[in-house]
Design a protein around this motif. Sequence first.
Motif, short mmCIF file in Angstrom:
data_model
loop_
_atom_site.label_atom_id
_atom_site.label_comp_id
_atom_site.label_asym_id
_atom_site.label_seq_id
_atom_site.Cartn_x
_atom_site.Cartn_y
_atom_site.Cartn_z
N PRO A 281 -17.44 -5.35 7.49
CA PRO A 281 -18.43 -6.07 6.68
C PRO A 281 -17.76 -6.76 5.51
N GLU A 282 -18.38 -7.81 5.08
CA GLU A 282 -17.88 -8.59 3.94
C GLU A 282 -17.67 -7.69 2.73
N GLY A 283 -16.60 -7.94 1.97
CA GLY A 283 -16.35 -7.20 0.75
C GLY A 283 -15.34 -6.07 0.89
N GLU A 284 -15.06 -5.66 2.12
CA GLU A 284 -14.12 -4.57 2.31
C GLU A 284 -12.69 -5.01 2.06
N ASN A 285 -11.88 -4.06 1.59
CA ASN A 285 -10.43 -4.27 1.50
C ASN A 285 -9.82 -3.80 2.81
N LEU A 286 -8.89 -4.59 3.38
CA LEU A 286 -8.33 -4.19 4.67
C LEU A 286 -6.83 -4.26 4.68
N VAL A 287 -6.29 -3.50 5.62
CA VAL A 287 -4.84 -3.45 5.82
C VAL A 287 -4.54 -3.72 7.28
N LEU A 288 -3.69 -4.71 7.51
CA LEU A 288 -3.19 -5.01 8.85
C LEU A 288 -1.74 -4.56 8.92
N ASN A 289 -1.37 -3.97 10.05
CA ASN A 289 -0.04 -3.39 10.18
C ASN A 289 0.84 -4.15 11.15
N CYS A 290 2.12 -4.16 10.85
CA CYS A 290 3.12 -4.81 11.69
C CYS A 290 4.36 -3.91 11.69
N SER A 291 4.90 -3.63 12.86
CA SER A 291 6.13 -2.86 12.94
C SER A 291 7.15 -3.59 13.80
N PHE A 292 8.43 -3.38 13.51
CA PHE A 292 9.50 -4.05 14.26
C PHE A 292 10.61 -3.05 14.52
N THR A 293 11.34 -3.25 15.60
CA THR A 293 12.28 -2.23 16.08
C THR A 293 13.69 -2.39 15.50
N ASP A 294 14.08 -3.59 15.12
CA ASP A 294 15.43 -3.83 14.60
C ASP A 294 15.31 -4.22 13.13
N SER A 295 15.88 -3.40 12.24
CA SER A 295 15.73 -3.64 10.81
C SER A 295 16.65 -4.75 10.28
N ALA A 296 17.51 -5.28 11.13
CA ALA A 296 18.43 -6.36 10.70
C ALA A 296 17.69 -7.70 10.74
N ILE A 297 16.79 -7.89 9.81
CA ILE A 297 16.01 -9.13 9.78
C ILE A 297 16.39 -9.97 8.58
N TYR A 298 16.13 -11.26 8.70
CA TYR A 298 16.37 -12.22 7.62
C TYR A 298 15.13 -12.34 6.76
N ASN A 299 13.96 -12.39 7.41
CA ASN A 299 12.70 -12.40 6.69
C ASN A 299 11.57 -11.98 7.62
N LEU A 300 10.41 -11.75 7.04
CA LEU A 300 9.20 -11.45 7.81
C LEU A 300 8.12 -12.38 7.32
N GLN A 301 7.34 -12.90 8.27
CA GLN A 301 6.33 -13.89 7.93
C GLN A 301 4.98 -13.47 8.48
N TRP A 302 3.94 -13.77 7.74
CA TRP A 302 2.57 -13.59 8.19
C TRP A 302 1.92 -14.97 8.34
N GLN B 28 14.73 -7.25 19.72
CA GLN B 28 13.69 -7.06 18.71
C GLN B 28 12.31 -7.07 19.35
N GLU B 29 11.47 -6.12 18.98
CA GLU B 29 10.08 -6.09 19.42
C GLU B 29 9.19 -5.92 18.19
N VAL B 30 8.10 -6.66 18.18
CA VAL B 30 7.16 -6.65 17.06
C VAL B 30 5.79 -6.21 17.58
N THR B 31 5.22 -5.22 16.90
CA THR B 31 3.94 -4.65 17.32
C THR B 31 2.95 -4.74 16.18
N GLN B 32 1.71 -5.12 16.51
CA GLN B 32 0.68 -5.19 15.49
C GLN B 32 -0.50 -4.30 15.86
N ILE B 33 -0.92 -3.52 14.89
CA ILE B 33 -2.04 -2.60 15.07
C ILE B 33 -2.98 -2.74 13.87
N PRO B 34 -4.34 -2.81 14.09
CA PRO B 34 -4.97 -2.78 15.43
C PRO B 34 -4.96 -4.16 16.08
N ALA B 35 -5.33 -4.21 17.34
CA ALA B 35 -5.42 -5.50 18.03
C ALA B 35 -6.64 -6.29 17.58
#
Lengths: 111, 111
Positions: free
Chosen positions: B14-35, B2-9
Amino acid sequence: NAGVTQTPKFQVLKTGQSMTLQCAQDMNHNSMYWYRQDPGMGLRLIYYSASEGTTDKGEVPNGYNVSRLNKREFSLRLESAAPSQTSVYFCASSSGAQPQHFGDGTRLSIL
Amino acid sequence: KQEVTQIPAALSVPEGENLVLNCSFTDSAIYNLQWFRQDPGKGLTSLLLIQSSQREQTSGRLNASLDKSSGRSTLYIAASQPGDSATYLCAVEGNTDKLIFGTGTRLQVFP
């Protein structure tokens, strides 16, 4: 609520010295973990203990030993420190399907 | 493995913006995902845990989604604040009770 307590918070060693990092949790968790965190590498599991009396290797166990002294305490020992073991070490604990709880880390420098 | 990649590094907004952080993983056989969130010099704090059977979890201004089939998760932060500045780490758990971490996204929110 202490949670997960790690001692010491900082340590400087010379190559070849030995030391033990201590970790204790007061949440009655069954599982405990030791990680190291290095720049650009993320957290990597060194050893973990699923229950009192059991320990298993993680991703990077070489150069380390662990002891699950009782349900509360899980120690990490460096027998002969090497510069490559300079890192931040985190202990964590969990129970069941709950998220892991982390200590504040031990910053270890080996000269 | 399993490898986990996060983009961007790293991300600075600025304050007030809505943002999206990304995470990808190579093996879909997971039990859970945590932030997790990590403040400088501190340990990790759990933000959200998504079981493999779930599509998303919400806590306050945070929303995490999971698409197991494509090996992706996103962390959405609404109306960002300077207090949100930290490193955000994603981790996946397989059936071995072990977490595999990404290297994190360092977020700075400026006033």
